[in-house]
Design an enzyme around this catalytic site. Structure first.
Site, PDB file in Angstrom:
ATOM      1  CD1 TRP A 195      -3.028   1.426   0.429  1.00 27.46           C
ATOM      2  CD2 TRP A 195      -1.685   2.491   1.839  1.00 27.46           C
ATOM      3  NE1 TRP A 195      -3.549   2.677   0.613  1.00 27.46           N
ATOM      4  CE2 TRP A 195      -2.729   3.351   1.483  1.00 27.46           C
ATOM      5  CE3 TRP A 195      -0.706   2.957   2.718  1.00 27.46           C
ATOM      6  CZ2 TRP A 195      -2.846   4.643   1.978  1.00 27.46           C
ATOM      7  CZ3 TRP A 195      -0.817   4.245   3.203  1.00 27.46           C
ATOM      8  CH2 TRP A 195      -1.883   5.061   2.842  1.00 27.46           C
ATOM      9  CG  ASP A 196       3.309   4.372   2.256  1.00 24.63           C
ATOM     10  OD1 ASP A 196       3.122   5.188   1.331  1.00 24.63           O
ATOM     11  OD2 ASP A 196       3.870   4.677   3.322  1.00 24.63           O
TER      12      ASP A 196
END
Length: 295
Positions: A195-196
């Site tokens: 996600w990041d």
């Protein structure tokens, strides 16, 4: 005593308020407790990101490691789950974990060799895409946040948000992002997502050229992973090359990946409006260029 970086204290104050202040106040005692508990010796000055204190340490046998202390929330509680699933394959290795506090003992990577230091942005994008392809080959373990739940919650908030965007063109763009998410929300995917994965969350190691750190994991479609690499070292004329390169490497269906990537603009917009921040022009331009790409 461990010196708490002022920047970490400021970011905890900004983003977590009273809970952040309590976390900072308790950090020296908590750090000392885990140094003793895992019989660790400090081995350099503390480092930090927005939310965590990272202390270089030596284990009893002299092996370098890092002690990571952070507030336990819905993002950080999934980190050890994901790291256990990957087990060092494409990501930093988890050595030990204290579930009640979220404190982790991790292998030490080379913080002086970060992907953001690579001058060739295309090489950096390809590296991120290759890491994402490998990490997302793992099925998501039970108990992680689910992209489907996040997407439905975003769509529920969209009418409220649109009423708070004064610029008509920006409002239409955000509405189009929400419409794109509606087309894919019923098939949110089940892969293990980082996600990041931006270029400061990729470090070099002696055992692998590049490894991912600091996941904020969820279960979902890998198309939701592309946004950070589009935004890193922002270049509007490079957006479509990056998107096409990443979707090729991850072998993604391009329209679906575009829809989920536009979902990241929707997510960021909702956060900006909730925090009373102006919408980010660069992020709007990424969505603007992707909106018509391939149509």
């Amino acid at each position: 005593m461990i010196d708490i970086p002022r920047e970490l204290a400021a970011s905890q104050e900004k983003f977590n308020g009273e809970a952040g202040r309590a976390f900072i106040t308790g950090l020296p005692e908590q750090t000392a407790r885990f140094l003793d508990h895992w019989k660790l010796k400090p081995d350099g000055p503390p480092m930090h990101g927005v939310s965590a204190l990272v202390l270089p340490v030596l284990r009893p046998d002299g092996t370098p490691a890092v002690l990571k202390l952070q507030i336990l929330d819905e993002e950080s509680e999934g980190e050890p789950v994901a790291l256990r699933a990957w087990n060092g394959d494409g990501a930093v290795r988890l050595l030990d974990h204290d579930e009640p506090t979220g404190t982790m003992l991790l292998e030490r990577l080379d913080e002086t060799r970060m992907l953001s230091h690579v001058p060739d942005t295309h090489q950096a994008v390809v590296t991120i895409a290759e890491l994402l392809a490998h990490l997302a080959s793992f099925p998501a373990p039970p108990g992680l946040r689910r992209l489907g739940d996040i997407a439905w919650a975003m769509l529920d908030q969209t009418p409220w948000a649109l009423g708070r965007i004064p610029d008509p063109e920006a409002r239409r763009l955000v509405a189009d992002c929400a419409a794109a998410v509606r087309e894919v929300v019923d098939e949110p995917g089940d892969r293990l997502l980082h996600w990041d994965l931006h270029d400061e969350n990729v470090l070099a190691s002696d055992r692998a050229p590049w490894l991912a750190i600091d996941p904020k994991p969820l279960a979902g479609d890998p198309g939701f992973e592309l946004w950070p690499a589009l935004d890193n070292r922002y270049d509007p004329d490079d957006i479509l090359w990056r998107f096409d390169a990443m979707t090729d490497i991850l072998t993604l269906d391009r329209p679906r990946a575009r829809a989920w990537t536009l979902g990241r603009l929707l997510q960021n917009t909702l956060w900006d409006i909730e925090d009373d921040r102006p919408l980010d022009d660069a992020q709007l331009e990424i969505a603007r260029r992707l909106r018509s790409h391939g149509n």
